[in-house]
Scaffold this active site. Structure first.
Site, PDB file in Angstrom:
ATOM      1  N   THR A 101       1.557   3.660   1.831  1.00 29.50           N
ATOM      2  CA  THR A 101       2.332   4.102   2.998  1.00 29.50           C
ATOM      3  C   THR A 101       3.491   3.162   3.344  1.00 29.50           C
ATOM      4  O   THR A 101       4.252   3.449   4.271  1.00 29.50           O
ATOM      5  CB  THR A 101       1.416   4.170   4.235  1.00 29.50           C
ATOM      6  OG1 THR A 101       0.788   2.884   4.386  1.00 29.50           O
ATOM      7  CG2 THR A 101       0.352   5.238   4.099  1.00 29.50           C
ATOM      8  N   LYS A 102       3.623   2.060   2.638  1.00 26.43           N
ATOM      9  CA  LYS A 102       4.557   1.024   3.069  1.00 26.43           C
ATOM     10  C   LYS A 102       6.004   1.274   2.580  1.00 26.43           C
ATOM     11  O   LYS A 102       6.242   2.106   1.717  1.00 26.43           O
ATOM     12  CB  LYS A 102       4.051  -0.340   2.596  1.00 26.43           C
ATOM     13  CG  LYS A 102       2.676  -0.687   3.169  1.00 26.43           C
ATOM     14  CD  LYS A 102       2.677  -0.662   4.693  1.00 26.43           C
ATOM     15  CE  LYS A 102       1.402  -1.198   5.312  1.00 26.43           C
ATOM     16  NZ  LYS A 102       0.244  -0.313   5.202  1.00 26.43           N
ATOM     17  N   ASN A 103       6.941   0.512   3.159  1.00 28.31           N
ATOM     18  CA  ASN A 103       8.367   0.737   2.852  1.00 28.31           C
ATOM     19  C   ASN A 103       8.673   0.545   1.371  1.00 28.31           C
ATOM     20  O   ASN A 103       9.555   1.199   0.818  1.00 28.31           O
ATOM     21  CB  ASN A 103       9.247  -0.219   3.675  1.00 28.31           C
ATOM     22  CG  ASN A 103       9.286   0.157   5.141  1.00 28.31           C
ATOM     23  OD1 ASN A 103       8.373   0.828   5.638  1.00 28.31           O
ATOM     24  ND2 ASN A 103      10.319  -0.272   5.849  1.00 28.31           N
ATOM     25  N   LEU A 104       7.957  -0.376   0.749  1.00 32.79           N
ATOM     26  CA  LEU A 104       8.041  -0.565  -0.703  1.00 32.79           C
ATOM     27  C   LEU A 104       6.598  -0.556  -1.181  1.00 32.79           C
ATOM     28  O   LEU A 104       5.749  -1.218  -0.581  1.00 32.79           O
ATOM     29  CB  LEU A 104       8.711  -1.902  -1.024  1.00 32.79           C
ATOM     30  CG  LEU A 104       8.881  -2.246  -2.515  1.00 32.79           C
ATOM     31  CD1 LEU A 104      10.262  -2.870  -2.741  1.00 32.79           C
ATOM     32  CD2 LEU A 104       7.811  -3.205  -2.969  1.00 32.79           C
TER      33      LEU A 104
ATOM     34  N   TYR B 292       0.847  -1.196   0.000  1.00 35.89           N
ATOM     35  CA  TYR B 292       0.000   0.000   0.000  1.00 35.89           C
ATOM     36  C   TYR B 292       0.890   1.257   0.000  1.00 35.89           C
ATOM     37  O   TYR B 292       2.076   1.194   0.318  1.00 35.89           O
ATOM     38  CB  TYR B 292      -0.909  -0.037   1.246  1.00 35.89           C
ATOM     39  CG  TYR B 292      -1.860   1.114   1.363  1.00 35.89           C
ATOM     40  CD1 TYR B 292      -2.819   1.340   0.378  1.00 35.89           C
ATOM     41  CD2 TYR B 292      -1.801   1.987   2.451  1.00 35.89           C
ATOM     42  CE1 TYR B 292      -3.692   2.417   0.477  1.00 35.89           C
ATOM     43  CE2 TYR B 292      -2.666   3.045   2.556  1.00 35.89           C
ATOM     44  CZ  TYR B 292      -3.607   3.268   1.565  1.00 35.89           C
ATOM     45  OH  TYR B 292      -4.465   4.327   1.660  1.00 35.89           O
TER      46      TYR B 292
END
Ligand SMILES: Cc1ncc(COP(=O)(O)O)c(C=O)c1O
Length: 289
Positions: free
Chosen positions: A94-97, A92
């Site tokens: 907001t995620k790190n990747l 998603y």
């Protein structure tokens, strides 16, 4: 095992790992015959290995909520569903990747993998790549009533394009988190986890505000400075549907409740500049005076 725990003591534990008292709820629930336990690698910090053992001993499948945990490692190595039912990653926004939306399931279970591959494509036995490649043939079967939940190819390409620089992105997160800690811990602020966890994917910068601080005022101060913040998390049982359908058992969730009222997540992403961290620290310090 003790049934309850104290928030300050919990915060003081070396890595904010679950302690005996915090495992009590899981332990009690396991005896009631659960279908599965879904454990969150919160903020990228791996779930306590004792949760794995409790589930294994009770014969209850453990599903890893690895939404925050791409790059997280524990005693098994990188989190990837080893020895559990599966690990579910989120890509998603907001995620790190990120691929914007979507995610991935990692599992050692070939049957589960085959089911997921088909189920995400309406229950089809072959995807478009398999059907349209030279010699692929046109036949496919519908083996079950599936859903449409595949990661679209274009989004997958977006995610793959970040893989090469993922280590650098992660390193930057670690540097930024260290900068936050260096600036805020001497002022008496506590982070979750309490001390840096070497295996963490550093997904969040969660600060626990001192007791009695009005969090709404702090969030408003950030808002006035055009700095976005978040709260991770409001406990599930405070959401309408869960309150009605999944009430908390008699042992309660006191630590989650107390942390939820005092936690605030500071901006954390690889594009953040050192001066941005300085500004965040400045605004937070001002809002606490
Ligand atoms: C801990 C956790 N689990 C699950 C999810 C859901 O991920 P997705 O939106 O990719 O379904 C999120 C997303 O924010 C999350 O933070």
């Amino acid at each position: 095992m003790a049934a309850s725990t104290d928030t300050e003591t919990f915060l003081a534990s070396p890595q904010l790992r679950a302690r005996e008292g915090d495992l009590f709820n899981i332990d009690a629930a396991l005896t009631e015959g659960l279908d599965a336990v879904v454990a969150v690698h919160f903020g990228g910090v791996a779930v306590d290995r004792r949760v794995h053992k409790l589930c294994a001993d009770a014969g209850v499948p453990l599903i890893e909520d690895a939404a925050h945990a791409l790059g997280t490692s524990d005693e098994r190595g990188l989190v990837g569903g080893h020895g559990t039912h599966a690990a579910c990653f989120s890509f998603y926004a907001t995620k790190n990747l990120t691929s914007g939306e979507g995610g991935a399931i990692a599992t050692d279970d070939a049957g589960l993998a085959a089911f997921a591959r088909s189920h995400r494509l309406h229950g089809m036995s072959a995807d478009a790549h398999a059907r349209y490649k030279p010699g692929g043939g046109t036949h496919y079967d519908m083996v079950s009533p599936g859903i449409k939940a595949n990661l679209p190819d274009l989004l997958a390409a977006l995610a793959r394009s970040q893989l090469g620089r993922f280590p650098q992105m992660q390193a930057r997160r670690r540097t930024l988190l260290r900068a936050y800690r260096a600036a805020l811990e001497p002022a008496g602020l506590t982070f979750v986890p309490r001390v840096e966890d070497p295996g963490s994917a550093d997904h969040l910068a969660v600060v626990v505000l001192p007791e009695g601080v009005d969090r709404i005022r702090v969030i408003a101060a950030f808002g006035a400075a055009a700095i976005g913040t978040s709260v991770h998390f409001r406990p599930l049982h405070r959401f309408t549907w869960f309150a009605a359908n999944a009430p908390v058992g008699p042992t309660g969730t006191r630590v989650a409740d107390e942390l939820a009222d005092r936690a605030i997540s500071l901006p954390l992403h690889p594009a953040l500049r050192d001066v941005d961290v300085d500004r965040v620290v400045e605004v937070l310090a001002e809002s606490l005076t």
